[in-house]
Design a protein around this motif. Structure first.
Motif, mmCIF file in Angstrom:
data_model
loop_
_atom_site.group_PDB
_atom_site.id
_atom_site.type_symbol
_atom_site.label_atom_id
_atom_site.label_comp_id
_atom_site.label_asym_id
_atom_site.label_seq_id
_atom_site.Cartn_x
_atom_site.Cartn_y
_atom_site.Cartn_z
ATOM 1 N N ASP A 197 -6.635 -40.669 -29.007
ATOM 2 C CA ASP A 197 -6.873 -40.940 -27.587
ATOM 3 C C ASP A 197 -6.181 -42.238 -27.172
ATOM 4 O O ASP A 197 -6.833 -43.207 -26.774
ATOM 5 C CB ASP A 197 -8.387 -41.041 -27.342
ATOM 6 N N PRO A 198 -4.849 -42.273 -27.257
ATOM 7 C CA PRO A 198 -4.136 -43.534 -27.003
ATOM 8 C C PRO A 198 -4.292 -44.062 -25.581
ATOM 9 O O PRO A 198 -4.250 -45.272 -25.359
ATOM 10 C CB PRO A 198 -2.675 -43.176 -27.301
ATOM 11 N N GLY A 199 -4.495 -43.175 -24.625
ATOM 12 C CA GLY A 199 -4.614 -43.614 -23.238
ATOM 13 C C GLY A 199 -6.032 -43.890 -22.782
ATOM 14 O O GLY A 199 -6.253 -44.284 -21.630
ATOM 15 N N GLY A 200 -7.006 -43.667 -23.657
ATOM 16 C CA GLY A 200 -8.398 -43.932 -23.304
ATOM 17 C C GLY A 200 -9.031 -42.894 -22.396
ATOM 18 O O GLY A 200 -10.090 -43.144 -21.809
ATOM 19 N N HIS A 201 -8.430 -41.707 -22.300
ATOM 20 C CA HIS A 201 -8.976 -40.671 -21.411
ATOM 21 C C HIS A 201 -10.281 -40.087 -21.969
ATOM 22 O O HIS A 201 -11.253 -39.899 -21.224
ATOM 23 C CB HIS A 201 -7.943 -39.562 -21.210
ATOM 24 N N HIS A 202 -10.291 -39.794 -23.260
ATOM 25 C CA HIS A 202 -11.536 -39.318 -23.874
ATOM 26 C C HIS A 202 -12.623 -40.383 -23.758
ATOM 27 O O HIS A 202 -13.795 -40.072 -23.501
ATOM 28 C CB HIS A 202 -11.311 -38.990 -25.352
ATOM 29 N N LEU A 203 -12.235 -41.628 -23.972
ATOM 30 C CA LEU A 203 -13.196 -42.727 -23.901
ATOM 31 C C LEU A 203 -13.829 -42.811 -22.517
ATOM 32 O O LEU A 203 -15.054 -42.945 -22.382
ATOM 33 C CB LEU A 203 -12.501 -44.044 -24.254
ATOM 34 N N ALA A 204 -13.007 -42.721 -21.481
ATOM 35 C CA ALA A 204 -13.517 -42.793 -20.109
ATOM 36 C C ALA A 204 -14.474 -41.639 -19.819
ATOM 37 O O ALA A 204 -15.553 -41.839 -19.231
ATOM 38 C CB ALA A 204 -12.358 -42.781 -19.119
ATOM 39 N N ASP A 205 -14.096 -40.430 -20.232
ATOM 40 C CA ASP A 205 -14.962 -39.273 -20.002
ATOM 41 C C ASP A 205 -16.263 -39.407 -20.787
ATOM 42 O O ASP A 205 -17.348 -39.070 -20.285
ATOM 43 C CB ASP A 205 -14.241 -37.987 -20.410
ATOM 44 N N LEU A 206 -16.155 -39.902 -22.012
ATOM 45 C CA LEU A 206 -17.343 -40.066 -22.846
ATOM 46 C C LEU A 206 -18.336 -41.023 -22.201
ATOM 47 O O LEU A 206 -19.546 -40.747 -22.163
ATOM 48 C CB LEU A 206 -16.937 -40.580 -24.232
ATOM 49 N N VAL A 207 -17.850 -42.143 -21.687
ATOM 50 C CA VAL A 207 -18.739 -43.118 -21.045
ATOM 51 C C VAL A 207 -19.448 -42.484 -19.849
ATOM 52 O O VAL A 207 -20.649 -42.696 -19.636
ATOM 53 C CB VAL A 207 -17.947 -44.373 -20.620
#
Length: 328
Positions: free
Chosen positions: A118-128
């Motif tokens: 997840d280099p762009g942080g898209h999964h991270l944003a959705d997860l939050v």
């Protein structure tokens, strides 16, 4: 002379950093043993899931759970998920989880190159977003596989990715090719973690978050439904009714009655039609046996076949077909 002394000093500092990093990991493992959920505890749990088996596996594989407050801080500061080798001590829980926390498992596709999912942080944003909607507490825990057990390329230089085939010191060789920089202990940890990874969808305190969004410009654009292993995990999570974002259209599309009633038949058909990209031999020899093993661990499904058949009928599924493929 001065140059020689500086070289020696730099060498000593590198050795010190490596030793400190190893000590941090050991302290973390010891700390987790103090706070972990005790085996064979007296807290009543849902009998459909093997909680004791999960605890034993998580402890033996030193599974790393990320704290929710750490995940939120990563998002706020625009950082990425760290590789398991680089997760800070304060940010994780190692081993069997405490009894008083909610656990979330992430099912996701790999968006980046070999170095990061997840280099762009898209999964991270959705997860939050999903964690906030689920009212997750700061001390709750998340299983994100990249941060859960050691991955290639992140051991040789802590905090930095080094291509496994670059021949860095300590790497292992297969023939003439360098292929892995992980230590023997890390490889054993990975092996133990992957050997019973299916337990994550069979553990009653776990809720599943499906990270299905494929952002524009992603290095890899294969949707979640194109991988048999992810399909299997989602199917198990759906049977156990543990999916946090089950109402997302993309998730609903993967949980149709035909796929749930005969998931093995559906996967075989999708491989033949090219919808699934997995090798059919690997699916038959690795994924399906694990799938059946998971289904057999749902004791109430087997022991209460009449009740389960009634549930399946109400849900528009064929319960007895389910029982037949659970038993092979």
């Amino acid at each position: 002379m001065l140059s020689c002394k500086l070289d020696n000093l730099l060498s000593s500092l590198k050795e010190y950093d490596a030793t400190a990093h190893q000590l941090e990991r050991k302290v973390c493992a010891l700390a987790s043993k103090v706070s972990r959920r005790p085996l064979n505890n007296s807290v009543p749990t849902d009998p459909r899931w093997d909680d004791e088996g999960f605890d034993t596996w998580a402890e033996s594989s030193r599974l790393q759970f990320l704290r929710v407050d750490f995940i939120r801080s990563l998002h706020v500061t625009r950082k990425r998920f760290p590789a398991a080798q680089n997760v800070p001590l304060h940010a994780m829980h190692v081993g069997a989880p405490p009894a008083d926390v909610q656990i979330f498992l992430c099912l996701h596709v790999w968006l980046g190159g070999d170095d990061h999912p997840d280099p762009g942080g898209h999964h991270l944003a959705d997860l939050v977003t999903y964690l906030d909607n689920a009212k997750a507490g700061d001390a709750d825990l998340v299983l994100f596989s990249f941060s859960a057990f050691p991955h290639r390329g992140w051991t040789a230089e802590p905090g930095k990715y080094v291509k496994p085939d670059s021949g860095v010191q300590g790497s292992k060789k297969r023939g003439d090719r360098w292929y892995d920089d992980r230590t023997d202990a890390q490889l054993e940890q990975k092996k133990r973690a992957e050997s019973e990874w299916h337990r994550l969808t069979m553990y009653s305190p776990i809720q599943v978050i499906v990270l299905h969004r494929i952002p524009e410009g992603a290095a890899r654009t294969e949707p979640l439904q194109s991988r048999a292993w992810l399909r299997m995990e989602l199917t198990l999570s759906t049977y156990c009714q543990r999916v946090v974002n089950a109402n997302d259209p993309e998730v609903k599309a993967l949980a149709q009655p035909d796929a749930l009633n005969d998931p093995i038949g559906k996967i075989r058909k999708d491989i033949e039609e090219g919808i699934l990209k997995d090798d059919s031999k690997r699916v038959e020899t690795e994924i399906f046996p694990t799938f059946r093993k998971s289904l057999r661990s749902l004791t109430l499904v087997i022991e209460d076949s009449v009740g389960f058949a009634a549930f399946c009928n109400a849900a528009g599924l064929l319960g007895f077909a389910f029982l037949s493929f659970a038993n092979g």
